[in-house]
Design a protein around this motif. Structure first.
Motif, PDB file in Angstrom:
ATOM      1  N   LEU A 247       0.820  -1.208   0.000  1.00  0.00           N
ATOM      2  CA  LEU A 247       0.000   0.000   0.000  1.00  0.00           C
ATOM      3  C   LEU A 247       0.857   1.262   0.000  1.00  0.00           C
ATOM      4  N   GLN A 248       1.937   1.244   0.758  1.00  0.00           N
ATOM      5  CA  GLN A 248       2.800   2.425   0.797  1.00  0.00           C
ATOM      6  C   GLN A 248       3.442   2.683  -0.559  1.00  0.00           C
ATOM      7  N   LEU A 249       3.771   1.616  -1.285  1.00  0.00           N
ATOM      8  CA  LEU A 249       4.390   1.787  -2.597  1.00  0.00           C
ATOM      9  C   LEU A 249       3.384   2.222  -3.668  1.00  0.00           C
ATOM     10  N   LEU A 317       4.312  10.365   8.278  1.00  0.00           N
ATOM     11  CA  LEU A 317       5.037  11.546   7.831  1.00  0.00           C
ATOM     12  C   LEU A 317       4.906  11.752   6.324  1.00  0.00           C
ATOM     13  N   SER A 318       4.988  10.658   5.572  1.00  0.00           N
ATOM     14  CA  SER A 318       4.862  10.784   4.117  1.00  0.00           C
ATOM     15  C   SER A 318       3.488  11.318   3.737  1.00  0.00           C
ATOM     16  N   ALA A 319       2.455  10.807   4.407  1.00  0.00           N
ATOM     17  CA  ALA A 319       1.097  11.289   4.122  1.00  0.00           C
ATOM     18  C   ALA A 319       0.962  12.767   4.463  1.00  0.00           C
ATOM     19  N   GLY A 320       1.471  13.164   5.626  1.00  0.00           N
ATOM     20  CA  GLY A 320       1.351  14.549   6.055  1.00  0.00           C
ATOM     21  C   GLY A 320       2.062  15.515   5.125  1.00  0.00           C
ATOM     22  N   VAL A 345       8.378   8.518   1.749  1.00  0.00           N
ATOM     23  CA  VAL A 345       7.346   7.649   1.197  1.00  0.00           C
ATOM     24  C   VAL A 345       7.804   6.202   1.028  1.00  0.00           C
ATOM     25  N   ALA A 346       9.069   5.982   0.692  1.00  0.00           N
ATOM     26  CA  ALA A 346       9.560   4.608   0.534  1.00  0.00           C
ATOM     27  C   ALA A 346      10.398   4.161   1.724  1.00  0.00           C
ATOM     28  N   GLY A 347      10.334   4.926   2.806  1.00  0.00           N
ATOM     29  CA  GLY A 347      11.107   4.580   3.993  1.00  0.00           C
ATOM     30  C   GLY A 347      10.682   3.268   4.630  1.00  0.00           C
ATOM     31  N   THR A 348       9.463   2.838   4.339  1.00  0.00           N
ATOM     32  CA  THR A 348       8.971   1.588   4.925  1.00  0.00           C
ATOM     33  C   THR A 348       9.536   0.350   4.230  1.00  0.00           C
TER      34      THR A 348
END
Length: 434
Positions: A247-249, A317-320, A345-348
């Motif tokens: 989902l994050q990607l 943080l990426s969303a914010g 955004v890709a830190g996860t």
């Protein structure tokens, strides 16, 4: 001669490979990953040109990007299994040759349908490369380097995207969009020949040195398919890691595909400058991915469960940052916020990969990474560009980009769920390994 000896309490044997040769293999395999993403993402740099020349909708443009990720998602698991049996080196060479020839086909396409067909075969060629490549690398390095190598290797995706979009935009501006694809195809074929000459399966499978405490009957036996599936989905937390990562990607894929068009439409940048500017944002993402992985390892060195907390923070943080950026008026402030969002955004990726490795038995790690690749593509990389284009046709590209970061909230929920069950699941895995 110095050698790397992979050691792990969970592994029956430790492969020994000359240190210098191991790094040569890493460099070449990483180089092919760059070619993979250069061939995949060069399309995004020429979106504005194709849209004008062939009168394409944003949905059609998104489909040309998403078809590659869709094929990767569908085929990664079966082709990874085939590669394990047929030979990883041979499979890597064949796959890279196929996507390079298909990229050349993109250069020769005369219509949307022909371009779609060529992109289809780019996807087939690239389908299992990520999982096979990382499995090959992990098999020749020490186990304690696993997280570092995984994050470093996977950072090749954003870096290749950067080069593909920047170089593709420049070449298109000076020589036409067809030469952009031709350049990527030539680079891929050069590496294929180099790889085939230097990397040999026999050199990657030398005599194996028994790990400490391993008896004479410690040789690994092939697992049955039922046992493999049971190990891949044995715990709720590992499934949460698959889902959260994918989902994050989704957000990363949407940014990769549409940032050049965003900069072209809202900042008035021509194709070459838009490609270079978008590449700068993707480079920030690649650096952020690597830095976030290092930070995660340091924070969770004494408490592995902290990886979940770090992944949650990265998602929020990426969303914010991205939401704030796309809600702002165009200008320097917006670009700064978008850059901060791209850094997160890709830190996860690193934490998710480490969690999957921790929650699956070492004997199925290659298949586990294939499963993670499957989730990343089916949940994120494939639908991201297409869904964003679909929404853009209805509410405009800016409106679509404002909605995309909300996917991070779903990723956060998956990571929170996984964290709740991680301790129990990890104890269960360790119990099976003893």
């Amino acid at each position: 001669m110095a050698v790397y000896i992979a050691t792990s309490s969970n592994e029956d044997a430790a492969p020994t490979v000359p240190r210098a040769y191991a790094w040569v293999v890493f460099a070449l395999t990483f180089g092919l990953l760059l070619s993979d993403y250069m061939s995949r993402q060069v399309l995004n740099a020429v979106f504005p040109v194709l849209k004008a020349e062939w009168s394409l909708t944003d949905t059609q443009l998104g489909s040309l990007s998403s078809i590659v990720a869709l094929l990767v998602g569908i085929l990664t698991f079966p082709l990874s299994v085939v590669a394990d049996r047929w030979g990883r080196v041979r499979s890597v060479t064949l796959m890279a040759g196929l996507w390079s020839l298909a990229t050349l086909g993109c250069a020769l396409a005369a219509s949307y349908n022909q371009m779609f067909a060529a992109r289809f075969f780019v996807g087939v060629g690239e389908a299992a490369y990520g999982s096979v490549g990382i499995a090959l690398i992990l098999s020749i390095f020490p186990a304690h380097m696993r997280s570092t190598l995984t994050s470093a290797f996977m950072a090749g995706g954003p870096v290749g995207s950067v080069v593909g979009m920047a170089l593709g935009g420049i070449v298109a501006a000076h020589f036409g969009w067809r030469w952009s694809f031709g350049t990527m195809a030539a680079f891929g074929m050069f590496l294929v020949v180099f790889y085939a000459v230097i990397v040999r399966e026999s050199k990657l499978r030398p005599e194996r040195k028994p790990a400490a405490g391993a008896g004479p009957t410690a040789a690994a036996q092939p697992l049955k398919l039922r046992a493999i599936f049971s190990g891949l989905f044995a715990s709720r937390s590992v499934v949460s890691a698959y889902v959260g990562s994918g989902l994050q990607l989704f957000i990363m894929a949407a940014m990769l595909a549409w940032l050049p068009s965003f900069l072209n439409r809202y900042y008035g940048l021509p194709t070459d400058k838009a490609g270079v500017a978008a590449a700068a944002f993707i480079l920030v993402g690649a650096i952020g991915m690597t830095v976030c992985g290092i930070v995660t390892d340091r924070i969770s060195r004494s408490a592995p469960s902290r990886k979940w907390n770090v992944a949650i923070v990265y998602s929020l943080l990426s969303a914010g940052f991205l939401l704030a950026g796309f809600m702002m008026p165009t200008g320097t402030g917006q670009l700064v916020m978008l850059a901060l969002g791209m850094a997160m955004v890709a830190g996860t990726t690193g934490p998710a990969g480490a969690m999957v490795a921790n929650l699956t038995h070492p004997s199925i790690h290659a298949t586990a990474f294939a499963t993670l690749t499957l989730a990343n593509n089916l949940l994120g990389l494939a639908p991201g560009p297409f869904v964003t284009g679909l929404i853009a046709d209805r509410v405009g590209l800016m409106g679509a980009m404002q909605l995309v970061p909300l996917i991070a909230l779903a990723a956060t929920a998956a990571f929170i769920f996984g964290k709740r069950h991680y301790a129990d699941d990890l104890r269960h895995i360790r119990g099976l390994s003893t």
